[in-house]
Design a protein around this motif. Structure first.
Motif, PDB file in Angstrom:
ATOM      1  N   LEU A 189       0.829  -1.200   0.000  1.00  0.00           N
ATOM      2  CA  LEU A 189       0.000   0.000   0.000  1.00  0.00           C
ATOM      3  C   LEU A 189       0.869   1.258   0.000  1.00  0.00           C
ATOM      4  O   LEU A 189       1.899   1.311   0.664  1.00  0.00           O
ATOM      5  CB  LEU A 189      -0.924   0.002   1.214  1.00  0.00           C
ATOM      6  N   ALA A 190       0.424   2.273  -0.736  1.00  0.00           N
ATOM      7  CA  ALA A 190       1.149   3.546  -0.781  1.00  0.00           C
ATOM      8  C   ALA A 190       0.844   4.418   0.424  1.00  0.00           C
ATOM      9  O   ALA A 190       1.562   5.378   0.695  1.00  0.00           O
ATOM     10  CB  ALA A 190       0.806   4.299  -2.065  1.00  0.00           C
ATOM     11  N   ALA A 191      -0.204   4.100   1.145  1.00  0.00           N
ATOM     12  CA  ALA A 191      -0.620   4.919   2.286  1.00  0.00           C
ATOM     13  C   ALA A 191       0.504   5.065   3.303  1.00  0.00           C
ATOM     14  O   ALA A 191       1.149   4.083   3.693  1.00  0.00           O
ATOM     15  CB  ALA A 191      -1.847   4.297   2.948  1.00  0.00           C
ATOM     16  N   HIS A 247       5.042  21.922  -9.658  1.00  0.00           N
ATOM     17  CA  HIS A 247       4.262  22.492  -8.553  1.00  0.00           C
ATOM     18  C   HIS A 247       2.840  21.940  -8.556  1.00  0.00           C
ATOM     19  O   HIS A 247       2.306  21.566  -7.496  1.00  0.00           O
ATOM     20  CB  HIS A 247       4.249  24.022  -8.677  1.00  0.00           C
ATOM     21  N   GLN A 248       2.234  21.848  -9.708  1.00  0.00           N
ATOM     22  CA  GLN A 248       0.869  21.317  -9.800  1.00  0.00           C
ATOM     23  C   GLN A 248       0.821  19.831  -9.447  1.00  0.00           C
ATOM     24  O   GLN A 248      -0.140  19.352  -8.848  1.00  0.00           O
ATOM     25  CB  GLN A 248       0.326  21.554 -11.211  1.00  0.00           C
ATOM     26  N   VAL A 249       1.857  19.105  -9.816  1.00  0.00           N
ATOM     27  CA  VAL A 249       1.916  17.685  -9.481  1.00  0.00           C
ATOM     28  C   VAL A 249       2.036  17.494  -7.973  1.00  0.00           C
ATOM     29  O   VAL A 249       1.361  16.642  -7.382  1.00  0.00           O
ATOM     30  CB  VAL A 249       3.097  16.998 -10.203  1.00  0.00           C
ATOM     31  N   VAL A 250       2.880  18.284  -7.327  1.00  0.00           N
ATOM     32  CA  VAL A 250       3.026  18.201  -5.874  1.00  0.00           C
ATOM     33  C   VAL A 250       1.683  18.496  -5.194  1.00  0.00           C
ATOM     34  O   VAL A 250       1.260  17.772  -4.280  1.00  0.00           O
ATOM     35  CB  VAL A 250       4.108  19.175  -5.373  1.00  0.00           C
ATOM     36  N   GLY A 305      -4.522  14.236  -2.767  1.00  0.00           N
ATOM     37  CA  GLY A 305      -5.150  12.945  -3.001  1.00  0.00           C
ATOM     38  C   GLY A 305      -5.763  12.790  -4.374  1.00  0.00           C
ATOM     39  O   GLY A 305      -6.674  11.976  -4.562  1.00  0.00           O
ATOM     40  N   GLU A 306      -5.258  13.539  -5.355  1.00  0.00           N
ATOM     41  CA  GLU A 306      -5.827  13.481  -6.703  1.00  0.00           C
ATOM     42  C   GLU A 306      -5.190  12.410  -7.581  1.00  0.00           C
ATOM     43  O   GLU A 306      -5.590  12.243  -8.732  1.00  0.00           O
ATOM     44  CB  GLU A 306      -5.682  14.855  -7.371  1.00  0.00           C
ATOM     45  N   PHE A 351      -0.525  12.105  -0.044  1.00  0.00           N
ATOM     46  CA  PHE A 351       0.855  11.932   0.398  1.00  0.00           C
ATOM     47  C   PHE A 351       1.263  13.123   1.257  1.00  0.00           C
ATOM     48  O   PHE A 351       1.099  14.273   0.860  1.00  0.00           O
ATOM     49  CB  PHE A 351       1.792  11.797  -0.803  1.00  0.00           C
ATOM     50  N   GLU A 352       1.840  12.825   2.415  1.00  0.00           N
ATOM     51  CA  GLU A 352       2.246  13.889   3.338  1.00  0.00           C
ATOM     52  C   GLU A 352       3.633  14.427   3.019  1.00  0.00           C
ATOM     53  O   GLU A 352       3.924  15.591   3.309  1.00  0.00           O
ATOM     54  CB  GLU A 352       2.219  13.369   4.775  1.00  0.00           C
TER      55      GLU A 352
END
Length: 370
Positions: free
Chosen positions: A72-74, A143-146, A152-153, A159-160
């Motif tokens: 899991l990526a969580a 920046h938009q990707v971050v 959570g998109e 991701f924290e």
């Protein structure tokens, strides 16, 4: 001209035969070792994001990327991977002996998630006018990707913590991004990059090897104008490798997979070596360079001397960046594609573990810790 075409056709036919042999061999190895390989293969999914090239623009472009994680990526730190010019996301997940040449596999084994991008103008992402795809546009896309990853998109997973990892032009992008949005990412890793260029190499080797993609048989009809460039056939070894430590099969596959670069990137990206924007970067920075990276080494910096590289690079950042450097012996510009690629991966991931951490929570040695 006809004689040249026959030579080129013969050369391409030989290369295609070699590529087929490589892929068949890789498939055979996988078939005989499938149970063991399955235990360490990350789970990956492809995603697209709508992005713009500048604030306030209304035209959206499609950005393609692959999210990978073992389990899991969580709760994991995600690494955004930015390839260099004339490559695409395959640079970070090279389709040959992946246990050796895939940074994605190495990072996910160490507990990270990776979001491996085809930057705008590359691979499966949109290819707008190449004059518009410059270093500022690339940084704004990151920046938009971050923001998307933190919101959570992507795969409905928030991701924290985010590390931005660049190679070559991807590192130029990372510097521009981190200086334009200081403190947004938790750390940046710059590979195949120094604040210097070897003018002699750029003028004598790189510039003569680049030409409009419309003149290349691989891209025939794809780029009608000259705003996308690529490397001339059989030049990538001299451009990107320390040949005594390169596998000829990797070189052949690299040549077959090559991509393009926009005139906008080349016209603005190389200037990042002298742009003071790096002084605005906050948070941990790692710089990883090959001992024989002819693009950067040998002008003002002796890359065989780690202390010299460290002292040189630190001068281009504020103290808040706490810069660390690593020199990979017997490697050239394309760190991921040399036979000792794992030496670079080890340096990068050990540094990431210390300064950012692979999971949410405090890192063992965050920026500012003595």
């Amino acid at each position: 001209m006809k004689h040249h075409d026959k030579q080129t056709t013969g050369r391409l036919a030989n290369r295609e035969s070699l590529i087929i042999a490589i892929l068949m061999t890789a498939a055979g190895v996988f078939a005989t070792a499938q149970p063991a390989a399955a235990e360490t293969m990350p789970k990956c999914s492809d995603h697209t994001l709508n992005v713009t090239l500048a604030p306030g623009e209304t035209e959206t472009l499609q950005l393609a990327g692959t999210l990978c994680s073992q389990g899991l990526a969580a709760g994991k730190t995600v690494q955004i991977l930015l390839h260099g010019s004339t490559y695409a996301r395959y640079y970070w997940d090279f389709p040959y002996q992946t246990e050796h040449y895939s940074y994605v596999r190495a990072a996910t084994k160490r507990g990270y998630a990776t979001f491996n991008l085809d930057r705008i103008g590359y691979g499966a992402s949109d290819h707008p006018d190449g004059n518009r795809v410059d270093i500022d546009a690339n940084a704004f896309v990151v920046h938009q990707v971050v923001e998307a990853l933190c919101a959570g998109e992507v795969a409905s997973q928030r991701f924290e913590k985010v590390i931005v990892v660049g190679h070559s032009m991807g590192s130029f992008t990372a510097v521009n991004y981190a200086g334009s949005f200081p403190g947004e990412a938790d750390g940046i890793i710059l590979t195949g990059f120094l604040h210097d260029l070897s003018d002699s190499f750029i003028n004598s080797t790189f510039a003569p090897a680049v030409y409009p993609a419309t003149l290349d048989e691989k891209f025939a009809g794809q780029f009608p104008s000259s705003d996308y460039l690529t490397t001339m056939p059989d030049t990538r070894g001299d451009l990107f490798y320390y040949l005594p430590n390169a596998n000829p099969e990797v070189l052949a596959l690299d040549e077959a997979l090559k991509q393009t670069v926009t005139v906008g990137e080349l016209g603005t990206g190389l200037a990042m070596v002298s742009d003071p924007i790096s002084f605005q970067i906050k948070g941990p920075v790692q710089v990883v360079i090959g001992e024989f990276d002819y693009v950067f080494c040998g002008n003002l910096v002796n890359c065989s001397n780690k202390a010299a590289v460290q002292n040189y690079e630190k001068a281009f950042y504020s103290a808040e960046a706490c810069v660390d450097t690593a020199v990979i012996s017997d490697s050239g510009h394309d760190l991921n594609l040399h036979t000792n690629a794992n030496a670079a991966y080890s340096q990068m991931l050990s540094w990431a573990n210390r300064t950012v951490g692979s999971t949410a929570g405090a890192a063992p040695q965050p920026c500012g810790t003595p």
